[in-house]
Motif scaffolding. Structure first.
Motif, PDB file in Angstrom:
ATOM      1  N   LEU A  59      30.052 -36.519  16.440  1.00 25.37           N
ATOM      2  CA  LEU A  59      30.799 -35.950  17.570  1.00 25.37           C
ATOM      3  C   LEU A  59      32.148 -35.414  17.110  1.00 25.37           C
ATOM      4  O   LEU A  59      33.091 -35.410  17.876  1.00 25.37           O
ATOM      5  CB  LEU A  59      31.062 -37.038  18.607  1.00 25.37           C
ATOM      6  CG  LEU A  59      30.022 -37.277  19.685  1.00 25.37           C
ATOM      7  CD1 LEU A  59      30.450 -38.422  20.569  1.00 25.37           C
ATOM      8  CD2 LEU A  59      29.827 -36.041  20.526  1.00 25.37           C
ATOM      9  N   ILE A  95      35.697 -31.491  22.173  1.00 25.19           N
ATOM     10  CA  ILE A  95      35.122 -32.320  21.113  1.00 25.19           C
ATOM     11  C   ILE A  95      35.987 -33.558  20.886  1.00 25.19           C
ATOM     12  O   ILE A  95      35.474 -34.653  20.658  1.00 25.19           O
ATOM     13  CB  ILE A  95      34.903 -31.510  19.809  1.00 25.19           C
ATOM     14  CG1 ILE A  95      34.108 -32.326  18.781  1.00 25.19           C
ATOM     15  CG2 ILE A  95      36.184 -31.069  19.169  1.00 25.19           C
ATOM     16  CD1 ILE A  95      32.722 -32.616  19.180  1.00 25.19           C
ATOM     17  N   SER A 132      31.593 -29.849  13.956  1.00 25.12           N
ATOM     18  CA  SER A 132      31.531 -28.588  14.701  1.00 25.12           C
ATOM     19  C   SER A 132      31.941 -27.418  13.822  1.00 25.12           C
ATOM     20  O   SER A 132      31.301 -26.371  13.801  1.00 25.12           O
ATOM     21  CB  SER A 132      32.477 -28.621  15.901  1.00 25.12           C
ATOM     22  OG  SER A 132      32.345 -29.783  16.637  1.00 25.12           O
ATOM     23  N   ALA A 147      29.758 -31.659  20.108  1.00 21.98           N
ATOM     24  CA  ALA A 147      29.717 -32.486  21.317  1.00 21.98           C
ATOM     25  C   ALA A 147      28.296 -32.552  21.864  1.00 21.98           C
ATOM     26  O   ALA A 147      27.848 -33.594  22.346  1.00 21.98           O
ATOM     27  CB  ALA A 147      30.669 -31.921  22.370  1.00 21.98           C
ATOM     28  N   SER A 181      30.465 -29.062  28.712  1.00 22.59           N
ATOM     29  CA  SER A 181      31.193 -28.179  27.797  1.00 22.59           C
ATOM     30  C   SER A 181      31.247 -26.771  28.343  1.00 22.59           C
ATOM     31  O   SER A 181      32.293 -26.128  28.332  1.00 22.59           O
ATOM     32  CB  SER A 181      30.493 -28.109  26.435  1.00 22.59           C
ATOM     33  OG  SER A 181      30.403 -29.361  25.861  1.00 22.59           O
ATOM     34  N   GLY A 198      33.656 -26.797  19.090  1.00 20.99           N
ATOM     35  CA  GLY A 198      33.367 -28.115  19.659  1.00 20.99           C
ATOM     36  C   GLY A 198      31.889 -28.327  19.899  1.00 20.99           C
ATOM     37  O   GLY A 198      31.508 -29.109  20.756  1.00 20.99           O
ATOM     38  N   HIS A 222      34.708 -37.342  21.353  1.00 19.06           N
ATOM     39  CA  HIS A 222      34.862 -38.231  20.206  1.00 19.06           C
ATOM     40  C   HIS A 222      35.600 -39.490  20.628  1.00 19.06           C
ATOM     41  O   HIS A 222      35.180 -40.612  20.334  1.00 19.06           O
ATOM     42  CB  HIS A 222      35.629 -37.491  19.109  1.00 19.06           C
ATOM     43  CG  HIS A 222      35.795 -38.262  17.846  1.00 19.06           C
ATOM     44  ND1 HIS A 222      36.828 -39.141  17.647  1.00 19.06           N
ATOM     45  CD2 HIS A 222      35.062 -38.292  16.711  1.00 19.06           C
ATOM     46  CE1 HIS A 222      36.723 -39.670  16.447  1.00 19.06           C
ATOM     47  NE2 HIS A 222      35.657 -39.180  15.852  1.00 19.06           N
TER      48      HIS A 222
END
Ligand SMILES: Nc1ncnc2c1ncn2[C@@H]1O[C@H](COP(=O)(O)OP(=O)(O)OP(=O)(O)O)[C@@H](O)[C@H]1O
Ligand SMILES: Nc1ncnc2c1ncn2[C@@H]1O[C@H](COP(=O)(O)OP(=O)(O)OP(=O)(O)O)[C@@H](O)[C@H]1O
Ligand SMILES: CC(C)C[C@H](N)C(=O)O
Ligand SMILES: [Mg+2]
Ligand SMILES: [Mg+2]
Lengths: 287, 332, 370, 238, 253
Positions: free
Chosen positions: B252, B133, B257, B74, B113, B71, B137
Motif C-alpha cells: 500500500l 495512498i 505506486s 491503494a 480513490s 497512488g 497506508h
C-alpha cells in the motif's frame, strides 16, 4: 494562548524551510513545465558540496553556501544540455521517467562516493543554539531560514513577474515555437531558468539541512513533500507556493502537536480538503 | 458508398482481432518458455505476474483515461489485504474465493480513490493520489489488529487450488495459477479497451470538454473505469497475497505506486502490451543487476531509464510499434 | 564441498547502511575464521530488498533455495521480510538465521528460525529500570508509529509501571515526521521528568535529538532515554555534541571493552571501508555466521535443517558484545544489555560508553505476547 | 526596411510525411504576395518552414544578405523575419501587454503604443490574460505582436480569420500601407480570395505542396479557369 | 410559433467588464439565425453561458419551456442543445471515423458498452461515413486528426455537432479557417439538416451569413442592438458603423 503562539512559531519556521527547499521545484514544474523529480537530488548535491566545503575544507558557512549553489549549477549545466533539453515539452510521464532515472543515478553515485552516512554542514556559532524570543526558545538557524525564505520569495516574485526575463520565460513555456519565432532565444532562457531552479534547490538543501539532513536517499525521501507543497500552491506561482508552505506547515505542526498519532491522517485529509476546494491548487496558473 | 465503407471496415476489424490472437499466443508462449527456461526462478516470475496486474490496472486509468496517479497501489494493496484478512482472520482460504474477495476490495478502493482523485486537475490530481495512498497506508498501519501493521500480515495459508493443486516450494502451482489469471484479465481488458466505452475513455484523455459537449458524463465514465481498474488491481493484490502468504505495508505504499508508474511508462502508456513489457523489463533488469551488484545497482537502473527516454521516448513497446509501423509503411 | 548461504538485506536505498553492516560483519567473520568449516567452503550470496517488501523477500529466498541451492538463509533486516520466508523453511529444509529483524514473534513462526540480533522488547525494557533507579517518577514515551516503535513503547511502559513509575503520556508520531519541535513542546508541557524515545536509526534521529536540545528540554532537565537504535555509532558524528549525555540501553556498543570485540571491530572496520559507517547490525551478522558455522559442523555439511537448528540450541559463546547463548526454547539470543552514555573520546570520536550491565537478558517480548 | 526573400528548392514536412516539394520563388523587397491554395495543400507548412518550425529536408532560404537556411527560429526573427501563424499562438498565461512585450525584440517599451494605435481594442484589454481574449482579439494581438518587432519580411497566415468586416478593411489597408511605404515585404495566406487579390500584386498558388501557378494578380483575376481549377468554384463571389 | 429555445435576461460580467448585458432572445423550430457583432462583443461568451460552460450572473435559459439554467453542459447536450467550438476541440490521436462513431454511439446511449466495437456495427459505420461524406472527409476517415490540416479539422468539428442530432444547434464561427472553396460543404451540410431544427450561427464571413440567415441578430458591447431581417441589417446605421463597414455597400448593391 501560549500554546497557540508556540505552534505558530514552529509552523512559520517549518513552512519557510519547506518554501526555501521547494520553490525551485515550483519554477521547474510550473514555469518550465517539467515534472522534475530530481529536484531533491540537486538539493542533496548542494548539501554535499556545502558539507564538504564547510566541514572538510573548513570554509565559512556563507562561502560554503555560495560554493554549493555555484557547484550544483555547474554540475547541472551538462545535465540540462544533454538530458533535460530532450524532455522540454515531452509528455509528463516521459519527464517522470527521465528525472526518476537521474535521481536513481545520483543516489547511487552519492552512495558510492560519500557512503550511506549522514553528512553535516557545521553552522557558524551565530546560528547555533536556541534564541529566546520571549515566551519560548527557537533555534537560531530556524530564524535564519525564515529570513532566507522571505528574501527568496520577494526576489523571485520580482524576477518572474516584473522583469523582461520573467516575461520571456513565461512566454517560452506557454509556446516555445512562437516565442522563438518572435526572437526569444528560448534555449538560453530555458537554460538560465533551469540554473535558477537548481541553484534554489541547492540553496534550500543547505539551509534546510538541519531539518532534512543530507544523505544519499535524501533525493527520494522528501520528494513527496516537495511535490505536495508545490502542487497545492499551484505550480509556478510564488505567492501560491508561499501560502501553501505556510498553510501546510501550520497544519502539519498543529496536527503533530495536537494529535501526533493521527498526524499523517490530519495532514493528508487537510490536503484533500484544500484541493477539494481549489481543484487546481491555491493559485494555479491558467493553462 | 455506405456499403463500401462497411466493407473497407471489415479487414481492419479482423486485423485487430488477429493481432490480439497473436498477442495472446505470444503471452502463452512466453509463459511456457518462462516455465521451462527458468524453472528455478518461478517465484520471481510469479511476483512479476502480480505486478503486471497492477501495472495493467494503472494503464487503464493513466494510459487510457489520462489520470495521473502516484497512488495506484491503494487499489492493489486493498485487494491484497482484503484477501489476506479473509484468510488470516476469517478462515476463508479457498484461493479462488480469496481472489474474488480481493477483486471486490480493490474495486471498493478504486471507487474511493476515483471519487477523490478525479476532483483535482493536473498536479493537484497527482497530490490527491499521493494523499490517498498515504491515508490508506496509514490506515493499514493503524489497524494492526487486522493487518499486522508494519510487521506484516502473516498466517495466510491458502488451500490447494480447486482442492487439487498444492502451493509448492518451487512455486509451480502459483505460477500456473497466475498465468491463467493474467490471460483471463488480459483478454477481458482487450475487449474492454476496444469497446465503445474504451473509446470514450480515450476521448476523455484527449479532451474532456469535447466529450461533455457530446453529452457524455466525464466523471461517471472515469469513476466506472476506476472501479474496473480496482477490480484488476485487486485481483493482482489478492494473487500476491495467495502466492506470498504475507501481506506487507509496502503493498500500500507510495514506492509501490511510483514503481508501477515507472514500469508503465517504461513499457509505453496506453497499450496493454506496453504495461506487460514494461513490467517484465523493469523487474527482470532489476533482478539481474541487483543480484549482480546488490550495492550499486540503482545507478545502472537509473541510467537505463534515462537511456529509454533518450532512445525509446514512447516506451519500449510504443517505440517498437512505431518502428514496425514505419517499416510497414515504407515497405509498401 | 561448497556450502552456500543466502543473505537477504537492504543493500541499497534508504537503509543501505544497515545492509552494508551485514556484509561487514560477515566479511569480518570470514576474515578472522576463514571461509572453511571443516572440509566445506562457505560461499555467500547477497540479495537486495531495499525496503520492507515481503513479496520480494520471498521471491528472492525462493530463488536462493531452488535455483542457487543455498543451505542457509540469513540476514533479514525487516520483520515482514523474515515473516514472509518462514513458511518456506520446512519444505526447503533450510534453517534461517535472523541477523536483525527485531519483532519477538518471528521465532514462533517456524521451528527453523534462530535469531542472533535482539528484540526491541529486549533492549527497551531495561531502560525502565534505569529510569526508576535514577528517581524518575513520571515519564513520557515518544515513538515512531510502527511495529518496533509500538514494541518499544509497550516494553518501557509495562516495565516502568511494574516498577512503580507512571507514564504520563504516550506519543506516537508518524515515521515521516521531520520537524520534532511540536512534539518537544508537548513533552515539555506534559510535566514528565524523562522522555523515553524510539525512532529507527537513520536521518530522523538527528532532527529528534536536535529538537530536544533546541526546544530547551535539556536545559529543563528532562532526561533523554532510549534504546540504542537512536545512537547507532554511524549516526553519532552527525548528532555531535548535541548527543552527549544521552542514555541508551542496547545489546552492543562498538566500544565494548573486550579482546573479542577489539578483534571484531578491527576486522569489521577494515571490511566496511569507512570506519565511521560501522554499527550494530554488523555484530548480529558476525554472530549469525558463527551460529551457521556451528550448524555446518554439526551436520557435516549435509542439508538437514532440523539437526542444524537443534545443534545450536543452548549454544553459548563469547560474542564481541559479551557472553551470549541461544535459548533452547525460543531460539532467540540471550545476552547482556548495557546502559550506555554518549561520550566523546580524546580523539574527538563519539562513542557509546557502557556504564552498567544487565546480565543474561532473555526476550521479555514473547512472554508479554502470551 | 523591406528585404528580399529568396527561396530555392525547398522541401519540408513532418517526420516521414513530406508536404512541400521543391518550392522556389523570390519575393522582391516591399512586394505584396498572396499565397493561395485549397485546404491542406501546404500553405501553413510553407510559412512554418520559412520561420524555422518544421523540418526542412532540402533547399535554401535567404533573406536580404542573410542565409536563414540553417538558422534557428529566433535568429531568423532577429534577421528580420516576422511570422503570424494561423493558430494565433497567444501566450495564454501572459497579459495582453506582456504578449506584446515579447514581440518588441528589444525595442523600448514605449513602442507598445504602435500596437494600441493599430488596435484600440487591445488597449482596453491590455491587463487581460491572453487566454481570456475573444477569438478576434487574439487575432489582433497575434498580428500586432509580430509587427512590433519591425520585421522586414512579414508572413501572415490567414490574419483576417475571425475578424469583423470593418476591422478587416482597416487591417488590409494597414498592411498595404506597410508594404507600399517600403517597410515590409508581405506574404499573405488568405481564404478570402477577393481580399487577397485586392491586396497582392502577385499570387502564388500551391497544389499538393508544389507551386503550380505564379503570376500577377490581374492576370489571375482574368483567368477564371485557373481560379476554378486551383482554388475551387465558390472562391470568387459570382 | 412557440419558442423552442429561449434566453431570458442573461447577464455576465468579468471583473468590471460587462460582457453580456441583459440579453434575451428566442429561437423557434426551423430558425436560421446569424449572430454577428464586433470582435469582443460577447458572442462566444453568450454561447458559453447558454451551453453551461460559463455560469451567468443572472438570467435563464429555457429549452422547450423547461428551465435548464441549472443543467451542466452534458445535460444540456442531452436536452438537445449542441454547440461547435470556435477553436477546434478534437481528440488529436483519434481519427475522424472514431470521432463521428463515438458521437453516434453517445447519441444512441451505447457509449458505455464495454464489449464489441463500432466497426462491427454496420448501422454505426454506415451513418459515420454518410456524415463524413457530406463534409468531404471520407478519404481522411482513418488519419489521426493531428495530421490533417486546420481547415479539415474545422469541418470535422461541424460533423460532430451534426451527428448529435440536436434540436438547437449553436455554431461558433464554423467557417473560420475553412477555405472559401470549401464553405459550400458547410452550407450543404446545413442544408441537409432537418427542417425543424433551430440553428444559431456566429460568423464573420458575411457572404455566408447572408446566404444562410433568415434572421440576423447583432450584438455589440454585450447588448443586442439589432434583431431582424438581413436586408434591414445592412441598412441599419449602427450595425454598419459598428460592424459591417464597407461590406454593406458592396453587398447591398
Ligand atoms: N503535424 C503534422 N503532422 C503530419 N502531417 C501534417 C501535420 N500538419 C499538417 N500536416 C499535413 O500537411 C498537409 C499540409 O498542411 P497545411 O496545414 O500546411 O495546409 P494548409 O494549406 O495551410 O491548409 P489550410 O488551408 O487548411 O490551413 C496537410 O495534408 C496535413 O494533413
Ligand atoms: N474569462 C474571461 N475573463 C475576462 N474577460 C473575458 C473572459 N472571457 C471573455 N472575456 C472578454 O469578454 C469579451 C467578449 O468575449 P467573447 O469571446 O464573447 O467575444 P466574441 O464576441 O466571441 O468575439 P470574437 O468575434 O472576436 O470571437 C472580450 O473582450 C474578452 O476579452
Ligand atoms: C528497529 C529495527 C532494527 C527493527 C527492524 N526494522 C524490524 O523491522 O524488525
Ligand atoms: Mg493553413
Ligand atoms: Mg468568439
Amino acid at each position: 494562548m501560549q500554546t497557540f503562539f508556540s505552534i505558530g512559531v514552529d509552523a512559520l519556521a517549518y513552512g519557510m524551510i519547506l518554501f526555501v527547499i521547494s520553490i525551485g521545484l515550483s519554477v521547474t514544474m510550473g514555469l518550465m513545465r517539467v515534472i522534475n523529480l530530481a529536484h531533491g537530488a540537486f538539493a542533496m548535491i548542494g548539501g554535499y558540496i556545502a558539507s564538504y566545503a564547510a566541514r572538510d575544507l573548513g570554509l565559512a558557512y556563507g562561502l560554503a553556501i555560495v560554493i554549493a549553489v555555484l557547484g550544483t549549477i555547474i554540475i547541472a549545466v551538462p545535465l540540462e544540455r544533454f538530458l533535460y533539453r530532450r524532455i522540454y515539452g515531452a509528455p509528463e510521464l516521459t519527464q517522470v521517467l527521465m528525472t526518476i532515472g537521474i535521481t536513481f543515478c545520483v543516489i547511487g553515485l552519492a552512495n558510492y562516493v560519500f557512503g550511506p552516512t549522514l553528512k553535516t554542514i557545521p553552522l557558524p556559532t551565530g546560528l547555533q543554539g536556541p534564541v529566546d524570543i520571549g515566551f519560548r526558545t527557537i533555534a537560531a538557524h530556524k530564524l535564519f531560514a525564515i529570513g532566507c525564505g522571505v528574501v527568496v520569495a520577494l526576489g523571485l516574485w520580482y524576477l518572474i513577474e516584473r522583469t523582461s526575463f520573467g516575461v520571456k520565460l513565461r512566454a517560452s513555456v506557454d509556446n516555445t515555437a512562437m516565442a522563438a519565432a518572435l526572437g526569444v532565444r528560448t534555449k538560453i532562457v530555458y537554460a538560465a531558468s533551469f540554473a535558477l531552479a537548481v541553484g534554489l534547490a541547492a540553496f534550500g538543501g543547505v539551509i534546510g539541512a538541519e531539518l532534512l539532513p543530507v544523505e544519499p536517499y535524501y533525493a527520494l525521501r522528501y520528494m513527496v513533500t516537495f511535490l505536495v507543497v508545490v502542487s497545492v500552491g499551484g505550480a509556478g506561482s510564488i505567492p501560491g507556493a508561499l501560502i501553501a508552505c505556510l498553510l501546510l506547515g501550520a497544519i502539519d505542526t498543529t496536527g503533530r502537536y495536537l494529535v501526533p498519532e493521527y498526524g499523517e491522517f490530519f495532514f493528508y485529509l487537510a490536503v484533500i480538503a484544500i484541493v477539494w476546494v481549489f481543484p487546481r491548487g491555491l493559485m494555479g496558473r491558467a493553462k | 458508398m455506405s456499403a463500401g465503407a462497411s466493407v473497407t471496415a471489415m479487414p481492419a476489424e479482423n486485423r485487430g482481432w488477429q493481432r490480439d490472437l497473436i498477442g495472446i499466443a505470444a503471452i502463452l508462449v512466453a509463459a511456457i518458455a518462462g516455465y521451462f527456461l527458468f524453472p528455478n526462478n518461478l517465484a520471481l516470475l510469479t511476483r512479476m505476474i502480480a505486478i503486471m496486474l497492477l501495472v495493467l490496472s494503472l494503464d487503464l486509468v493513466t494510459g487510457y483515461c489520462g489520470v495521473a496517479t502516484l497512488g495506484h497501489a491503494a487499489l492493489f494493496g486493498s485487494g491484497a489485504y482484503a484477501a489476506g484478512i479473509a484468510a488470516a482472520h476469517f478462515g476463508i482460504t479457498e484461493p479462488l474465493t480469496m481472489i474474488a474477495i480481493g477483486a471486490v476490495g480493490g474495486a471498493l478502493a478504486g471507487l474511493i480513490s476515483g471519487v477523490v482523485i478525479l476532483r483535482g486537475h493536473g498536479l493537484a490530481q497527482l497530490v490527491l493520489s499521493i494523499a490517498i495512498i498515504h491515508l490508506f497506508h496509514e490506515a493499514a498501519n493503524k489497524a494492526s489488529e487486522y493487518t499486522g501493521g508494519s510487521d506484516g500480515l502473516s498466517g495466510i495459508s491458502p488451500d490447494p487450488i480447486l482442492g487439487v493443486f498444492e502451493f509448492d516450494l518451487w512455486g509451480r502451482t502459483a505460477y500456473v495459477f497466475g498465468i491463467v489469471l493474467l490471460l483471463l484479465v488480459f483478454i477481458l481488458l482487450r475487449i474492454l479497451v476496444r469497446s465503445p466505452f474504451g473509446m470514450l475513455c480515450r476521448g476523455i484523455r484527449q479532451d474532456p470538454v469535447r466529450v461533455s459537449a457530446m453529452g457524455a458524463s466525464v466523471k461517471l465514465t472515469l469513476i466506472k473505469m476506476y472501479v474496473i481498474s480496482g477490480l484488476v488491481a485487486g485481483v493482482g493484490g489478492a494473487f500476491n497475497a495467495v502466492s506470498t502468504q504475507v501481506v506487507g505495508l509496502d503493498s500500500l505504499s507510495f514506492t509501490n505506486s511510483a514503481e508501477a508508474l515507472v514500469m508503465l511508462v517504461l513499457g509505453g502508456v496506453g497499450s496493454l502490451y506496453g504495461a506487460l513489457i514494461g513490467t517484465i523489463a523493469f523487474v527482470w533488469i532489476e533482478d539481474l543487476v541487483s543480484a549482480a551488484n546488490p550495492f550499486h545497482w540503482l545507478t545502472i537502473v537509473g541510467a537505463l531509464l534515462i537511456a529509454v527516454v533518450l532512445f525509446a521516448p514512447k516506451g519500449l513497446y510504443g517505440t517498437a510499434a512505431t518502428l514496425v509501423e514505419r517499416y510497414r509503411r515504407g515497405g509498401k | 564441498e561448497v556450502i552456500k548461504i543466502g543473505v537477504v538485506g537492504p543493500f541499497s536505498g534508504p537503509f543501505a547502511i544497515q545492509g552494508k553492516n551485514f556484509k561487514a560483519g560477515i566479511d569480518a567473520y570470514i576474515a578472522t575464521h576463514g571461509n572453511k568449516v571443516g572440509e566445506n567452503t562457505i560461499e555467500i550470496l547477497y540479495r537486495d530488498v531495499p525496503q520492507a517488501d515481503p513479496a520480494q523477500s520471498k521471491a528472492l529466498a525462493q530463488e536462493l533455495v531452488v535455483k542457487e541451492g543455498v543451505q542457509y538463509l540469513a540476514g533479514f533486516y525487516f520483520t515482514p521480510d523474515a515473516m514472509a520466508v518462514t513458511p518456506l523453511l520446512k519444505q526447503a529444509n533450510v534453517p534461517m538465521v535472523i541477523m536483525n529483524a527485531a519483532t519477538s514473534a518471528i521465532v514462533t513462526k517456524s521451528p527453523l528460525v534462530v535469531r542472533t540480533s535482539f528484540t526491541t522488547w529486549q533492549t527497551s525494557a531495561p531502560m525502565a529500570k534505569i529510569a526508576r533507579e535514577r528517581g524518575v517518577e513520571k515519564a513520557i514515551t515518544v515513538v515512531s508509529d510502527y511495529g518496533p516503535g509500538v514494541d518499544a513503547e509497550n516494553a518501557f511502559k509495562t516495565t516502568f509501571e511494574k516498577e512503580g513509575g507512571k507514564v504520563v503520556e504516550s506519543i506516537r508520531m508518524p515515521l515521516s515526521t521531520n520537524d520534532f519541535s511540536p512534539v518537544m513542546q508537548r513533552v515539555r508541557n506534559s510535566g514528565a521528568q524523562a522522555v523515553f524515545a524510539f525512532l529507527p536509526s537513520g536521518p530522523t534521529t538527528l532532527g529528534f535529538v536536535k529538537a530536544y536540545n533546541e526546544n530547551g528540554l535539556k536545559q529543563a532537565g528532562i532526561q533523554f532515554l532510549a534504546p540504542g537504535d537512536l545512537t547507532q555509532e554511524s549516526d553519532l558524528p552527525v548528532i555531535g555534541d548535541a548527543g552527549l549525555g544521552i542514555l541508551t540501553t542496547f545489546h552492543y556498543s562498538l566500544a565494548h571493552n573486550s579482546p573479542e570485540n577489539k578483534a571484531f571491530v578491527a576486522a569489521a572496520q577494515k571490511a566496511i571501508g569507512n570506519p565511521a559507517e560501522l554499527s550494530f547490525p554488523s555484530v548480529g551478522a558476525y554472530d549469525g555466521m558463527y551460529v551457521i558455522s556451528k550448524m555446518i559442523e554439526a551436520t557435516g555439511g549435509k542439508q538437514d535443517a532440523q539437526k542444524a537448528v537443534d545443534a545450536v540450541k543452548g549454544l553459548t559463546w563469547e560474542s564481541p558484545r559479551g557472553p551470549v547463548s541461544i535459548d533452547p526454547e525460543t531460539r532467540h539470543i540471550t545476552q547482556n544489555i548495557y546502559l550506555r552514555e554518549v561520550s566523546k573520546g580524546a580523539d574527538g570520536v563519539y562513542f557509546n560508553k557502557e556504564i552498567k550491565t544487565f546480565e543474561k537478558q532473555p526476550d521479555p517480548g514473547l512472554a508479554a505476547a502470551k | 526596411m523591406a528585404a528580399r526573400l529568396e527561396v530555392k528548392g525547398l522541401s519540408a514536412g513532418y517526420g516521414p510525411t513530406r508536404v512541400l516539394e521543391n518550392i522556389s520563388f523570390t519575393a522582391e523587397a516591399a512586394s505584396r504576395i498572396a499565397v493561395l491554395g485549397r485546404n491542406g495543400v501546404g500553405k501553413t507548412t510553407l510559412f512554418a518552414t520559412l520561420a524555422g518550425q518544421t523540418r526542412r529536408y532540402d533547399g535554401t532560404i535567404k533573406l536580404g544578405d542573410a542565409d536563414l537556411t540553417h538558422m534557428e527560429s529566433s535568429a531568423r526573427a532577429w534577421s528580420g523575419l516576422g511570422f503570424v501563424p494561423q493558430s494565433r499562438s497567444i501566450f495564454p498565461s501572459l497579459t495582453v501587454e506582456e504578449n506584446l512585450f515579447v514581440g518588441l525584440k528589444g525595442r523600448p517599451r514605449s513602442a507598445l503604443h504602435e500596437a494600441y494605435d493599430m488596435f484600440p481594442r487591445l488597449y482596453e484589454r491590455r491587463a487581460n490574460s491572453g487566454a481570456k481574449l475573444s477569438g478576434g482579439e487574439q487575432q489582433m494581438l497575434s498580428t500586432a505582436r509580430t509587427i512590433l518587432g519591425k520585421p522586414t519580411v512579414l508572413l501572415l497566415d490567414e490574419p483576417l480569420e475571425g475578424l469583423a468586416p470593418v476591422i478587416c478593411e482597416e487591417l488590409m489597408a494597414a498592411f498595404s500601407q506597410l508594404a507600399s511605404s517600403g517597410e515590409m515585404t508581405i506574404l499573405l495566406v488568405e481564404q478570402r480570395i477577393q481580399s487577397a487579390l485586392d491586396f497582392a500584386e502577385r499570387v502564388i498558388i500551391l497544389e499538393r505542396g508544389r507551386i503550380v501557378w505564379d503570376g500577377s494578380s490581374e492576370q489571375l483575376a482574368g483567368d477564371r479557369d485557373t481560379v476554378d481549377q486551383l482554388l475551387g468554384v465558390a472562391s470568387v463571389p459570382h | 410559433m412557440s419558442a423552442l429555445f429561449e434566453v431570458d435576461h442573461l447577464q455576465k460580467a468579468f471583473g468590471g467588464l460587462n460582457v453580456t448585458r441583459d440579453v434575451s432572445l428566442a429561437l423557434c423550430k426551423g430558425d436560421r439565425v446569424a449572430l454577428i457583432g464586433p470582435n469582443g462583443a460577447g458572442k462566444t461568451t453568450f454561447v458559453n453561458l447558454v451551453t453551461g460552460h460559463l455560469r451567468p450572473d443572472s438570467g435563464q435559459v429555457l429549452m422547450g419551456g423547461e428551465d435548464i439554467s441549472n443543467f451542466n453542459p452534458m445535460k444540456r447536450v442531452r436536452a438537445g442543445l449542441v454547440r461547435s467550438f470556435q477553436v477546434t476541440r478534437l481528440f488529436a490521436e483519434m481519427t475522424p471515423e472514431e470521432h463521428v462513431a463515438l458521437a453516434i454511439l453517445q447519441r444512441q446511449g451505447k457509449s458505455g458498452r464495454m464489449a464489441g466495437s463500432f466497426q462491427a456495427m454496420p448501422d454505426v459505420m454506415r451513418e459515420t461515413y454518410e456524415i463524413l461524406e457530406t463534409l468531404n472527409l471520407t478519404a481522411l476517415g482513418r488519419v489521426p486528426v493531428s495530421e490533417i490540416s486546420y481547415g479539415q479539422q474545422r469541418l470535422l468539428e461541424i460533423a460532430l455537432a451534426l451527428t448529435l442530432r440536436p434540436k438547437v444547434l449553436l455554431l461558433d464561427e464554423p467557417a473560420a479557417g475553412v477555405p472559401h472553396s470549401d464553405t459550400f460543404l458547410i452550407e450543404n451540410a446545413l442544408a441537409q439538416l432537418p427542417a425543424d431544427l433551430a440553428v444559431l450561427m456566429i460568423e464573420h464571413d458575411m457572404d455566408l451569413v447572408f446566404r444562410f440567415a433568415k434572421r440576423v441578430i447583432v450584438l455589440a458591447a454585450g447588448e443586442i442592438i439589432f434583431d431582424g431581417l438581413p436586408v434591414d441589417a445592412t441598412n441599419d446605421l449602427r450595425v454598419r458603423e459598428a460592424y459591417l463597414g464597407g461590406y454593406a455597400n458592396g453587398s447591398a448593391a
